[in-house]
Design a protein around this motif. Sequence first.
Motif, PDB file in Angstrom:
ATOM      1  N   LEU A  92       0.827  -1.196   0.000  1.00 31.36           N
ATOM      2  CA  LEU A  92       0.000   0.000   0.000  1.00 31.36           C
ATOM      3  C   LEU A  92       0.865   1.252   0.000  1.00 31.36           C
ATOM      4  O   LEU A  92       1.955   1.269   0.572  1.00 31.36           O
ATOM      5  CB  LEU A  92      -0.900   0.010   1.231  1.00 31.36           C
ATOM      6  N   GLY A  93       0.343   2.288  -0.617  1.00 30.30           N
ATOM      7  CA  GLY A  93       1.012   3.572  -0.612  1.00 30.30           C
ATOM      8  C   GLY A  93       0.652   4.360   0.631  1.00 30.30           C
ATOM      9  O   GLY A  93      -0.143   3.905   1.460  1.00 30.30           O
ATOM     10  N   PRO A  94       1.206   5.554   0.756  1.00 30.84           N
ATOM     11  CA  PRO A  94       0.853   6.392   1.898  1.00 30.84           C
ATOM     12  C   PRO A  94      -0.645   6.721   1.855  1.00 30.84           C
ATOM     13  O   PRO A  94      -1.220   6.900   0.790  1.00 30.84           O
ATOM     14  CB  PRO A  94       1.696   7.650   1.715  1.00 30.84           C
ATOM     15  N   ASP A  95      -1.253   6.789   3.007  1.00 28.44           N
ATOM     16  CA  ASP A  95      -2.687   7.095   3.147  1.00 28.44           C
ATOM     17  C   ASP A  95      -3.582   6.051   2.491  1.00 28.44           C
ATOM     18  O   ASP A  95      -4.722   6.350   2.136  1.00 28.44           O
ATOM     19  CB  ASP A  95      -3.014   8.486   2.592  1.00 28.44           C
ATOM     20  N   GLU A  96      -3.088   4.830   2.291  1.00 28.40           N
ATOM     21  CA  GLU A  96      -3.914   3.737   1.778  1.00 28.40           C
ATOM     22  C   GLU A  96      -4.062   2.688   2.868  1.00 28.40           C
ATOM     23  O   GLU A  96      -3.135   2.444   3.634  1.00 28.40           O
ATOM     24  CB  GLU A  96      -3.281   3.091   0.544  1.00 28.40           C
ATOM     25  N   ASN A  97      -5.253   2.090   2.929  1.00 31.07           N
ATOM     26  CA  ASN A  97      -5.539   1.051   3.915  1.00 31.07           C
ATOM     27  C   ASN A  97      -6.376  -0.027   3.257  1.00 31.07           C
ATOM     28  O   ASN A  97      -7.115   0.239   2.313  1.00 31.07           O
ATOM     29  CB  ASN A  97      -6.330   1.631   5.098  1.00 31.07           C
ATOM     30  N   LEU A 105     -13.945   0.810  12.777  1.00 29.19           N
ATOM     31  CA  LEU A 105     -13.218   1.878  13.455  1.00 29.19           C
ATOM     32  C   LEU A 105     -14.178   2.945  13.974  1.00 29.19           C
ATOM     33  O   LEU A 105     -15.219   3.228  13.370  1.00 29.19           O
ATOM     34  CB  LEU A 105     -12.206   2.536  12.513  1.00 29.19           C
ATOM     35  N   LEU A 106     -13.826   3.539  15.096  1.00 31.50           N
ATOM     36  CA  LEU A 106     -14.569   4.656  15.662  1.00 31.50           C
ATOM     37  C   LEU A 106     -14.299   5.892  14.806  1.00 31.50           C
ATOM     38  O   LEU A 106     -13.155   6.159  14.436  1.00 31.50           O
ATOM     39  CB  LEU A 106     -14.103   4.915  17.105  1.00 31.50           C
ATOM     40  N   VAL A 107     -15.346   6.646  14.493  1.00 29.65           N
ATOM     41  CA  VAL A 107     -15.207   7.871  13.707  1.00 29.65           C
ATOM     42  C   VAL A 107     -15.504   9.049  14.629  1.00 29.65           C
ATOM     43  O   VAL A 107     -16.568   9.106  15.250  1.00 29.65           O
ATOM     44  CB  VAL A 107     -16.157   7.874  12.493  1.00 29.65           C
ATOM     45  N   VAL A 108     -14.537   9.969  14.738  1.00 32.16           N
ATOM     46  CA  VAL A 108     -14.709  11.167  15.566  1.00 32.16           C
ATOM     47  C   VAL A 108     -14.509  12.408  14.713  1.00 32.16           C
ATOM     48  O   VAL A 108     -13.737  12.408  13.757  1.00 32.16           O
ATOM     49  CB  VAL A 108     -13.731  11.190  16.768  1.00 32.16           C
ATOM     50  N   CYS A 148     -11.967  15.871   4.056  1.00 31.70           N
ATOM     51  CA  CYS A 148     -12.949  15.299   4.978  1.00 31.70           C
ATOM     52  C   CYS A 148     -12.305  14.303   5.948  1.00 31.70           C
ATOM     53  O   CYS A 148     -12.504  14.395   7.147  1.00 31.70           O
ATOM     54  CB  CYS A 148     -14.073  14.621   4.185  1.00 31.70           C
ATOM     55  N   VAL A 149     -11.541  13.346   5.438  1.00 25.78           N
ATOM     56  CA  VAL A 149     -10.882  12.353   6.297  1.00 25.78           C
ATOM     57  C   VAL A 149      -9.495  12.889   6.632  1.00 25.78           C
ATOM     58  O   VAL A 149      -8.598  12.909   5.795  1.00 25.78           O
ATOM     59  CB  VAL A 149     -10.792  10.975   5.601  1.00 25.78           C
ATOM     60  N   LEU A 150      -9.351  13.329   7.873  1.00 26.80           N
ATOM     61  CA  LEU A 150      -8.103  13.982   8.283  1.00 26.80           C
ATOM     62  C   LEU A 150      -7.030  12.989   8.707  1.00 26.80           C
ATOM     63  O   LEU A 150      -5.850  13.203   8.456  1.00 26.80           O
ATOM     64  CB  LEU A 150      -8.386  14.963   9.430  1.00 26.80           C
ATOM     65  N   ASN A 151      -7.444  11.889   9.358  1.00 26.12           N
ATOM     66  CA  ASN A 151      -6.452  10.940   9.860  1.00 26.12           C
ATOM     67  C   ASN A 151      -7.103   9.578  10.092  1.00 26.12           C
ATOM     68  O   ASN A 151      -8.240   9.499  10.547  1.00 26.12           O
ATOM     69  CB  ASN A 151      -5.845  11.442  11.178  1.00 26.12           C
ATOM     70  N   VAL A 152      -6.356   8.535   9.771  1.00 24.76           N
ATOM     71  CA  VAL A 152      -6.764   7.165  10.083  1.00 24.76           C
ATOM     72  C   VAL A 152      -5.667   6.581  10.957  1.00 24.76           C
ATOM     73  O   VAL A 152      -4.528   6.458  10.529  1.00 24.76           O
ATOM     74  CB  VAL A 152      -6.945   6.313   8.802  1.00 24.76           C
ATOM     75  N   ASP A 153      -6.020   6.256  12.204  1.00 21.52           N
ATOM     76  CA  ASP A 153      -5.061   5.675  13.147  1.00 21.52           C
ATOM     77  C   ASP A 153      -5.490   4.243  13.441  1.00 21.52           C
ATOM     78  O   ASP A 153      -6.389   4.007  14.253  1.00 21.52           O
ATOM     79  CB  ASP A 153      -5.022   6.501  14.432  1.00 21.52           C
ATOM     80  N   LEU A 154      -4.864   3.290  12.740  1.00 19.24           N
ATOM     81  CA  LEU A 154      -5.243   1.888  12.896  1.00 19.24           C
ATOM     82  C   LEU A 154      -4.896   1.352  14.284  1.00 19.24           C
ATOM     83  O   LEU A 154      -5.591   0.488  14.803  1.00 19.24           O
ATOM     84  CB  LEU A 154      -4.594   1.026  11.809  1.00 19.24           C
ATOM     85  N   GLU A 155      -3.826   1.862  14.889  1.00 22.94           N
ATOM     86  CA  GLU A 155      -3.439   1.391  16.220  1.00 22.94           C
ATOM     87  C   GLU A 155      -4.466   1.793  17.262  1.00 22.94           C
ATOM     88  O   GLU A 155      -4.835   1.005  18.127  1.00 22.94           O
ATOM     89  CB  GLU A 155      -2.054   1.922  16.596  1.00 22.94           C
ATOM     90  N   VAL A 158      -9.169   4.641  15.282  1.00 18.94           N
ATOM     91  CA  VAL A 158      -9.944   5.877  15.189  1.00 18.94           C
ATOM     92  C   VAL A 158      -9.718   6.545  13.834  1.00 18.94           C
ATOM     93  O   VAL A 158      -8.592   6.631  13.351  1.00 18.94           O
ATOM     94  CB  VAL A 158      -9.543   6.867  16.314  1.00 18.94           C
ATOM     95  N   VAL A 159     -10.818   7.036  13.251  1.00 21.21           N
ATOM     96  CA  VAL A 159     -10.775   7.866  12.050  1.00 21.21           C
ATOM     97  C   VAL A 159     -11.231   9.261  12.462  1.00 21.21           C
ATOM     98  O   VAL A 159     -12.314   9.415  13.034  1.00 21.21           O
ATOM     99  CB  VAL A 159     -11.711   7.318  10.942  1.00 21.21           C
ATOM    100  N   THR A 160     -10.412  10.263  12.183  1.00 18.39           N
ATOM    101  CA  THR A 160     -10.780  11.643  12.485  1.00 18.39           C
ATOM    102  C   THR A 160     -11.240  12.324  11.206  1.00 18.39           C
ATOM    103  O   THR A 160     -10.542  12.255  10.194  1.00 18.39           O
ATOM    104  CB  THR A 160      -9.572  12.414  13.082  1.00 18.39           C
ATOM    105  N   VAL A 161     -12.416  12.945  11.276  1.00 18.52           N
ATOM    106  CA  VAL A 161     -13.005  13.556  10.089  1.00 18.52           C
ATOM    107  C   VAL A 161     -13.373  15.012  10.339  1.00 18.52           C
ATOM    108  O   VAL A 161     -13.624  15.414  11.469  1.00 18.52           O
ATOM    109  CB  VAL A 161     -14.261  12.785   9.611  1.00 18.52           C
ATOM    110  N   HIS A 162     -13.408  15.768   9.272  1.00 17.37           N
ATOM    111  CA  HIS A 162     -13.913  17.139   9.289  1.00 17.37           C
ATOM    112  C   HIS A 162     -15.260  17.106   8.571  1.00 17.37           C
ATOM    113  O   HIS A 162     -15.347  16.656   7.435  1.00 17.37           O
ATOM    114  CB  HIS A 162     -12.950  18.076   8.559  1.00 17.37           C
ATOM    115  N   MET A 163     -16.294  17.542   9.269  1.00 16.58           N
ATOM    116  CA  MET A 163     -17.631  17.513   8.686  1.00 16.58           C
ATOM    117  C   MET A 163     -17.813  18.728   7.785  1.00 16.58           C
ATOM    118  O   MET A 163     -18.037  19.839   8.251  1.00 16.58           O
ATOM    119  CB  MET A 163     -18.694  17.474   9.784  1.00 16.58           C
ATOM    120  N   MET A 164     -17.703  18.486   6.500  1.00 15.54           N
ATOM    121  CA  MET A 164     -17.868  19.546   5.521  1.00 15.54           C
ATOM    122  C   MET A 164     -19.339  19.965   5.468  1.00 15.54           C
ATOM    123  O   MET A 164     -20.234  19.177   5.786  1.00 15.54           O
ATOM    124  CB  MET A 164     -17.380  19.063   4.145  1.00 15.54           C
ATOM    125  N   ASP A 165     -19.591  21.202   5.073  1.00 18.80           N
ATOM    126  CA  ASP A 165     -20.955  21.711   4.980  1.00 18.80           C
ATOM    127  C   ASP A 165     -21.811  20.812   4.105  1.00 18.80           C
ATOM    128  O   ASP A 165     -21.388  20.393   3.023  1.00 18.80           O
ATOM    129  CB  ASP A 165     -20.974  23.136   4.400  1.00 18.80           C
TER     130      ASP A 165
END
Length: 169
Positions: A92-97, A105-108, A148-155, A158-165
Amino acid sequence: MDNLLRVGVISSTHGVKGEVKVFPTTDDSARFKQLKKVILDTGREQMDLEIEGVKFFKNMVILKFKGYDSIDEIEKYKGKDLLITRDLAVKLGPDENFIIDLIGLLVVKDDGEELGTLTDVIKTGANDVYEVKMTDGREVLLPAIKECVLNVDLEKKVVTVHMMDGLLD
């Protein structure tokens, strides 16, 4: 993290000499040319199968397994998954899962508020879309884009997201 990844599903037999049509569940079906073996998940057991031949027809992969030389020997596996171990997976490349690693995963939100649980990844062609079951029971679809998807932390799972309008309207 699951050590086995699904690369295809046997959809039907092909001809009478033991070949099967496989619907690929991998982004690159040409990868079957490099595979020497797969694991067949029968539902009751997992069997190692050696790949003897690979052909392509439309959106399907035609596989021939060593030791299976007739339609009668192979047709009972219709609808069954073909798996590989992670060490055989494409790099996988960077930012690929892998999708299997994202499900559950929990989404916050970026303000720390818990949004819900990632339940599915939908492949659209342009970009993936994350399906999230929110804590209130509703579902929301989030585009898997950097805005929208700011970070995916598999350890931390948690997935951190920005809620776009407009995403929750």
